[in-house]
Design an enzyme around this catalytic site. Structure first.
Site, short mmCIF file in Angstrom:
data_model
loop_
_atom_site.label_atom_id
_atom_site.label_comp_id
_atom_site.label_asym_id
_atom_site.label_seq_id
_atom_site.Cartn_x
_atom_site.Cartn_y
_atom_site.Cartn_z
N VAL A 1 -37.63 -14.82 62.17
CA VAL A 1 -36.45 -14.78 61.44
C VAL A 1 -35.97 -16.02 61.47
O VAL A 1 -35.65 -16.91 63.12
CB VAL A 1 -35.81 -13.86 62.24
CG1 VAL A 1 -36.61 -11.94 61.92
CG2 VAL A 1 -35.71 -13.76 63.67
N SER A 2 -34.15 -16.12 61.25
CA SER A 2 -33.86 -17.09 60.98
C SER A 2 -32.74 -18.27 62.68
O SER A 2 -32.51 -18.55 62.68
CB SER A 2 -32.80 -17.40 59.84
OG SER A 2 -34.04 -17.67 58.91
N SER A 3 -31.63 -16.35 63.13
CA SER A 3 -31.68 -16.76 64.00
C SER A 3 -31.49 -15.84 65.17
O SER A 3 -31.91 -14.99 65.04
CB SER A 3 -29.92 -16.61 63.38
OG SER A 3 -29.75 -14.80 62.81
#
Length: 210
Positions: A15-17
């Site tokens: 996931v990006s964050s």
């Protein structure tokens, strides 16, 4: 007699964050049969492959192993780099890749005689082409939008400073030689370059109205 090394199936999730959750990806990998202890996960951007857990995973891949991801964008966002990384895994390391959300992206051997590597390469090239067309389309739409806005009088960038009420007096004093350009700018609390620009703009307006 040489001992054969058992092939392993690894999973990768991303996931990006940090405030996003990996639950859906982890559940999909486990349902496919990947052991939780062989799943690697990053909370990082997909702009490149410089991710700690991903690099650990790739370093462990051996010939015949399988890397499973839920979707292709979990590997990365840049399709050109994804293709290069895909080939490094399948050709250099001899491992297989399976993308759960896109069954055509499965490099394992198929029963009909056509290899999964061949089909996956074709699909990846198509995805890369579509992504390139979309990038060019976005740039074109942005350029057209900016041109249309400029035609309507919209200005982009930082707003210019407005001339203070004392500008006319400071300009007259400068033009009459009573103060320097630096002194005039200091009185107006602007930089000398801003004061110079105001003077040029005034001169241009005089020329246009002449």
């Amino acid at each position: 007699m040489t001992q054969t090394i058992a092939q392993k199936m690894y999973g990768y999730a991303r996931v990006s964050s940090k405030d996003q959750h990996l639950d859906r990806q982890l559940a999909a990998l486990e349902q496919f049969g990947v052991e939780p202890s062989l799943v690697y996960a990053d909370k990082a951007s997909g702009k490149d492959f410089n991710r700690p857990e991903y690099q650990k995973l790739v370093a462990r891949l051996r010939k015949g192993d399988v890397l499973v991801v839920k979707s292709i964008d979990r590997l990365g966002r840049n399709y050109d780099e994804v293709i290069e990384e895909w080939r490094r895994i399948t050709k250099d390391r001899g491992a297989n890749v399976v993308v759960l959300d896109m069954p055509l992206l499965d490099t394992r051997e198929r029963q009909d005689g056509i290899t999964g590597v061949f089909i996956a390469d074709l699909v990846l090239q198509l995805l890369s082409y579509v992504a390139q067309i979309e990038r060019e389309s976005i740039k074109q739409r942005q350029a057209e939008g900016i041109a249309a806005a400029q035609a309507r009088g919209v200005r982009f960038g930082r707003p210019r400073k407005r001339r203070p009420a004392s500008y006319s007096e400071a300009r007259r004093s400068f033009q009459e030689g009573r103060i320097t350009r630096k002194q005039a700018a200091a009185c107006l609390k602007v930089s000398p370059s801003t004061f110079d620009r105001w003077i040029r703009e005034d001169d241009d307006q005089v020329k246009e109205s002449a």
